[in-house]
Design an enzyme around this catalytic site. Sequence first.
Site, PDB file in Angstrom:
ATOM      1  N   TYR A 191       0.841  -1.200   0.000  1.00  0.00           N
ATOM      2  CA  TYR A 191       0.000   0.000   0.000  1.00  0.00           C
ATOM      3  C   TYR A 191       0.878   1.252   0.000  1.00  0.00           C
ATOM      4  O   TYR A 191       1.676   1.446   0.918  1.00  0.00           O
ATOM      5  CB  TYR A 191      -0.902  -0.017   1.233  1.00  0.00           C
ATOM      6  CG  TYR A 191      -2.145   0.843   1.124  1.00  0.00           C
ATOM      7  CD1 TYR A 191      -2.333   1.719   0.066  1.00  0.00           C
ATOM      8  CD2 TYR A 191      -3.151   0.766   2.076  1.00  0.00           C
ATOM      9  CE1 TYR A 191      -3.472   2.488  -0.032  1.00  0.00           C
ATOM     10  CE2 TYR A 191      -4.298   1.535   1.990  1.00  0.00           C
ATOM     11  CZ  TYR A 191      -4.449   2.392   0.924  1.00  0.00           C
ATOM     12  OH  TYR A 191      -5.582   3.165   0.833  1.00  0.00           O
ATOM     13  N   TYR A 196      -0.415   6.964   3.744  1.00  0.00           N
ATOM     14  CA  TYR A 196       0.221   5.902   4.533  1.00  0.00           C
ATOM     15  C   TYR A 196       1.710   5.778   4.190  1.00  0.00           C
ATOM     16  O   TYR A 196       2.240   6.479   3.329  1.00  0.00           O
ATOM     17  CB  TYR A 196      -0.544   4.588   4.335  1.00  0.00           C
ATOM     18  CG  TYR A 196      -1.989   4.661   4.787  1.00  0.00           C
ATOM     19  CD1 TYR A 196      -2.310   5.159   6.051  1.00  0.00           C
ATOM     20  CD2 TYR A 196      -3.030   4.256   3.964  1.00  0.00           C
ATOM     21  CE1 TYR A 196      -3.631   5.243   6.480  1.00  0.00           C
ATOM     22  CE2 TYR A 196      -4.358   4.336   4.385  1.00  0.00           C
ATOM     23  CZ  TYR A 196      -4.649   4.830   5.641  1.00  0.00           C
ATOM     24  OH  TYR A 196      -5.959   4.920   6.063  1.00  0.00           O
ATOM     25  N   ARG A 341     -17.990   1.183  -3.169  1.00  0.00           N
ATOM     26  CA  ARG A 341     -19.365   1.531  -2.822  1.00  0.00           C
ATOM     27  C   ARG A 341     -20.387   0.830  -3.716  1.00  0.00           C
ATOM     28  O   ARG A 341     -21.427   0.379  -3.244  1.00  0.00           O
ATOM     29  CB  ARG A 341     -19.537   3.048  -2.869  1.00  0.00           C
ATOM     30  CG  ARG A 341     -18.884   3.726  -1.686  1.00  0.00           C
ATOM     31  CD  ARG A 341     -18.858   5.222  -1.823  1.00  0.00           C
ATOM     32  NE  ARG A 341     -17.930   5.651  -2.866  1.00  0.00           N
ATOM     33  CZ  ARG A 341     -17.767   6.907  -3.251  1.00  0.00           C
ATOM     34  NH1 ARG A 341     -18.488   7.855  -2.686  1.00  0.00           N
ATOM     35  NH2 ARG A 341     -16.886   7.217  -4.180  1.00  0.00           N
TER      36      ARG A 341
HETATM   37 FE1  SF4 Z   1     -23.334   4.093  -1.761  1.00  0.00          FE
HETATM   38 FE2  SF4 Z   1     -24.364   5.444   0.282  1.00  0.00          FE
HETATM   39 FE3  SF4 Z   1     -24.416   2.753   0.247  1.00  0.00          FE
HETATM   40 FE4  SF4 Z   1     -22.118   3.999   0.612  1.00  0.00          FE
HETATM   41  S1  SF4 Z   1     -23.887   4.056   1.980  1.00  0.00           S
HETATM   42  S2  SF4 Z   1     -22.490   2.286  -0.760  1.00  0.00           S
HETATM   43  S3  SF4 Z   1     -22.372   5.780  -0.695  1.00  0.00           S
HETATM   44  S4  SF4 Z   1     -25.486   4.131  -1.143  1.00  0.00           S
END
Ligand code: SF4
Length: 716
Positions: A191, A196, A341
């Site tokens: 990493y 870091y 995400r």
């Molecule tokens: Fe996407 Fe919000 Fe779920 Fe995070 S919390 S994965 S930003 S929908």
Amino acid sequence: MTQEEHSHVMTGASHLADCHPHHRILFDPIKIGPVVAPNRFYQVPHASGMTEANPRVRAAFRGTKAEGGWGVVSTGAVSIHPSSDDSPLPFARLWNDADIASHALTTEAVHKHGSLAAVELWHGGAVVMNRTSRLPPLSPSGVPWAATHIGFMGQQRPKPMEARDIDAVLNWQRAATRRALDAGFDIIYVYAGMGYLGYEFLLPEYNWRTDGYGGSLANRTRFVREMLEVTRDEAGGRAAVALRISLEELRAKPSDHYESEAHGVVSLLSDVPDLWDVKMDSSPNDCGASRFRPEGAHEPIIDFVRTVTDRPVVGVGRFTSPDTMVSQIKRGVLDLIGGARASIADPFLPEKIRQGNSDAIRECIGCNICIASWHDGVPVRCTQNATAGEEWRRDWHPERFRTAEEPESVLIVGGGPAGLEAALIAARQGFDVTLAEQRSDWGGRVLQESQLPGLAQWRRVRDYRVWALSQLGNVAMYTDSPMAVADIASADARHIAVATGAHWTTHLYSPLEIPSHPLLGPRVFTPEDVFEGRVEGDRVLVFDYDNYYLGGVIAEHLARRGSHVVYATPAGHASAWTFMTNELPYVYKALGEQGVDILTTTKLDHFDGHHATLSNLFNEQSLQRAIDTVVVVGLRQPNGSLYQSLQTAKASGDSALAGASITLVGDALAPGAIVHAVHSGHSFARALIDGGADYLRDEPVTLSEPQPVFVDSGNP
Ligand code: SF4
Ligand code: ADP
């Protein structure tokens, strides 16, 4: 689709029969050094908040993504040594052999579905404060990282590394690599990003060294090169070696020999790693919220990497559209489509594309509540996916549901996030669902708030659920249907969910730092008045002690509309909680661009229609502003009267309600963020089957006797 069909990541053309021809390229196998990823969907390392304390929760969370078709599934940061101790933030570790077994649960869960498991070995350098281990943080030259940043402030400065410290870190990386192999990982990371240790060696701002690790670009690259070399040496062809690197600052630096220092580092290390995982430098840029950062925002920084190396490249950009993913590959930006995400919001995103069903993708809205979970020090939560983190402890699968033996009728009152989620999950479990909403459209607060600046993608909370409900035959949906007790009783439902939301009040804020009395008078408004277009005025005060996004968004909205806006908050920052969601720096940028006048540690005491009297929260010094309109964004109270009336009617023997369960759901139960409302709606529906079963508490996987961790290098 049967269960068996989606229990393996599939390769080969026959499995792509239903896939849109244009998207098939996403299912090409990709060679990464000695291993082969079964497709191009790569869940890059991301924090889960699930540490060695929650090994089964973690394994199920990661395993579900493999089941959903992610060809590579990575851990979050895994510390290689107690000198990389990020507590109280959650992090995983491979500090001694006792840590191997808990990671093996994850690799088994991932391998079960034919995916590769990657481990993000990590040394935090000067970023960590070693609050628990109490070892001195290590750094190239004693330069602290964000040492005065509230939340990361540990009042601990790092030690400049001696030569023996560098040898020690290399030894720790080697030892952690051996443990990672024993745990069954297929890809092992070095990493060098996000502040870091490896990153600190690359950047001249952190690296002031005058020995062979500092000065020229080649020297600054040496530590990362040596980390890659020991990892490869120890892996011995049993696993691929990946480099995760942040390129934003490096790309901004001119170089004598290369187009930029980023080009230089990638050229110098071009064929050293088997895989390049490329990203931005700071969390607000790297994991940018959709309010400020569009899909694919990394491309201008990382687009050159594939032209400099012939090793595969993975990168992220909150990609949820298969067309965008294909474009990244065809235009030569990326070989593997990274998702963090996107994979949390929909672990089955790849599988849905494979089946030609991309309409069914539950798209990430970019709200960054998942990141706030990590900042909170808890397992991940997701606004869109209520099952994230609940796969093991509650046995909630994102796509599969137990079905009711006898489908009973369920009436849900209110079509906001909570009501929509409750309806969808109840219907998927086979119940006969009726959903009634008093307004002419679905979505509740999301429909309203998504019209404000930057929040358009939040509408996906509504759109996904309305679309999914439209695919089911056992749901009746009625808009323009305000429901009173008599309407509900006549529906004769076995289960009633009251998802009527909450409302904002005009309560002010007391010196006790709690809500006080309501502010009364003309031209005093709440967010609902803003949504309905009722707020007018040239000089508007937005008084915000909700402290999340809405006060700041409303200030921006009213300023864009032409008002002169003063924003006041008792908190230390505007929209202070957006620190948790990586939005805070951009909130200031947005408010600054609109000329909003920001007053912090300030409360509103009085408003006479022409002047607002405010005072400093701590020293009580008073100030006045010429103001003609006030919007208070503070206390929300549940819309609970319908529920109370139903309970009263039931208690007084209303026969139509006598046998019905009546449950409060979402903001009507307890006002919160959208994530809470969706989870509440989901919980209600699951409880129809499991009765709201207790969840399992995870326990660490341990050896019978505690083992020592060698804190020193062993290289005197
Ligand atoms: Fe996407 Fe919000 Fe779920 Fe995070 S919390 S994965 S930003 S929908
Ligand atoms: P949540 O976040 O809990 O879903 P919202 O405020 O977003 O809460 O949504 C609540 C929804 O309930 C709103 O769309 C509102 O119009 C609707 N609603 C409130 N009271 C009634 C009622 N008596 N009949 C039908 N719909 C209602």
